[in-house]
Write an enzyme that holds these catalytic residues in place. Structure first.
Site, PDB file in Angstrom:
ATOM      1  N   ARG A   1      10.741 -14.200   8.636  1.00 40.92           N
ATOM      2  CA  ARG A   1       9.863 -13.046   9.183  1.00 40.92           C
ATOM      3  C   ARG A   1       9.174 -13.549  10.388  1.00 40.92           C
ATOM      4  NH1 ARG A   1       6.812  -8.295   8.041  1.00 40.92           N
ATOM      5  NH2 ARG A   1       4.814  -8.427   8.472  1.00 40.92           N
TER       6      ARG A   1
ATOM      7  N   TYR B   1       2.038 -14.037  17.535  1.00 42.86           N
ATOM      8  CA  TYR B   1       3.279 -14.405  17.774  1.00 42.86           C
ATOM      9  C   TYR B   1       3.637 -14.919  19.292  1.00 42.86           C
ATOM     10  CZ  TYR B   1       4.099 -13.115  13.080  1.00 42.86           C
ATOM     11  OH  TYR B   1       4.296 -13.093  11.615  1.00 42.86           O
TER      12      TYR B   1
ATOM     13  N   HIS C   1       2.640  -4.081  10.936  1.00 42.31           N
ATOM     14  CA  HIS C   1       1.227  -4.732  11.109  1.00 42.31           C
ATOM     15  C   HIS C   1       0.304  -3.361  11.504  1.00 42.31           C
ATOM     16  CE1 HIS C   1       2.315  -9.032  12.191  1.00 42.31           C
ATOM     17  NE2 HIS C   1       2.390  -8.818  10.763  1.00 42.31           N
TER      18      HIS C   1
ATOM     19  N   LYS D   1       0.758  -1.216  -0.086  1.00 43.12           N
ATOM     20  CA  LYS D   1       0.088  -0.105  -0.013  1.00 43.12           C
ATOM     21  C   LYS D   1       0.792   1.301  -0.166  1.00 43.12           C
ATOM     22  CE  LYS D   1      -3.771  -2.283   2.420  1.00 43.12           C
ATOM     23  NZ  LYS D   1      -4.559  -2.511   3.569  1.00 43.12           N
TER      24      LYS D   1
END
Length: 292
Positions: free
Chosen positions: A240, A272, A263, A169
């Protein structure tokens, strides 16, 4: 229906939405239109019961929750557009509860396994030097594959040890990288002119001298996963995910990890934490149970 969809498509174009996202929205609305046409309903007269029936239809078709959620969001935005245009008086999907998506994280490597994977490239060849730099940067910055492959020589600052990441984006974030990644990036930059036959700005080039594809990078990861003989399902995103868990494991706060990963939603990062907790429980069990 064609006229409504054409008007909606023009509205989406004004929002500078990516072509892939726009195409997905239009496909979702097309599929819904076919569904209600079979039910002898029209797009303007749809009620929430039709939405519920459509969701059940998608579930029976075996669609993933993430796909169903996207369909609901597509329809919600479409009906919002119809309301703004005065075509309908009420959005039938406005209060429909969107199901929660469970974020599935692939297996995470231990620090020792990361070392094995990153030590696999042969540094006596230009290809090995490039591959080593790519893997080190991906783990050092926790980057997505396309972020890594989109890097240019102007996105890295080896003196200040940081990288500029641009996501799909076009949102930019600055990510620090450690001395190890800096060292192998310098090594790569010393041999990069041999690969850069077309004088491109892209940082990581394939052996033909052009920007590397996702498939090309995946082949590299797959090759080194086999070479390192790690008994886990390693994919192009494993480094990642391992980056995120290792940061949390070593005391980083979740908000910082969220920022480093880029994020938008904290819930994506919190996955995570659950992986870390699960790993800790398994570790305690192995150390404590007499028959583990």
């Amino acid at each position: 229906m064609n006229g409504l969809l054409l008007g909606y498509t023009k509205e989406l174009e004004k929002k500078h939405m990516s072509k892939n996202t726009m195409d997905a929205y239009v496909r979702d609305i097309d599929k819904f239109y076919d569904f209600i046409k079979d039910r002898k309903e029209n797009i303007e007269g749809v009620e929430i019961i039709s939405i519920m029936a459509y969701v059940q239809y998608l579930q029976k078709a075996g669609k993933a929750i993430s796909s169903i959620v996207r369909n609901i969001v597509s329809l919600r935005n479409f009906y919002k557009y119809l309301m703004l245009k005065g075509i309908i008086n009420e959005n039938p999907i406005l209060y429909y509860q969107i199901p929660k998506v469970e974020h599935n994280v692939p297996e995470v490597l231990t620090i020792e396994e990361v070392d094995k994977l990153l030590d696999s490239p042969n540094l006596s060849t230009d290809k090995g030097i490039r591959d080593k730099a790519m893997l080190e940067v991906m783990y050092a910055a926790g980057m997505k594959v396309m972020e890594l492959l989109s890097l240019t020589i102007y996105d890295i600052d080896l003196k200040l040890s940081y990288i500029k990441c641009n996501n799909s984006k076009n949102k930019e974030r600055i990510v620090p990288i450690g001395s190890v990644a800096v060292k192998y990036l310098k090594n790569y930059l010393s041999v990069r002119p041999e690969l850069n036959v077309y004088n491109l700005d892209v940082l990581f080039l394939n052996l033909k001298g052009v920007k590397m594809s996702r498939q090309g990078f995946w082949k590299i990861v797959k090759y080194y996963a086999k070479e390192s003989k790690i008994d886990k399902n390693i994919n192009a995103f494993t480094l990642r995910h391992s980056f995120a868990v290792h940061l949390l494991q070593n005391g980083a706060d979740i908000k910082s990890v969220q920022e480093l990963l880029g994020h938008k939603d904290l819930s994506a990062t919190q996955v995570y934490s659950s992986v870390l907790k699960r790993n800790k429980i398994a570790e305690v069990y192995k150390k404590s149970h007499p028959r583990a």
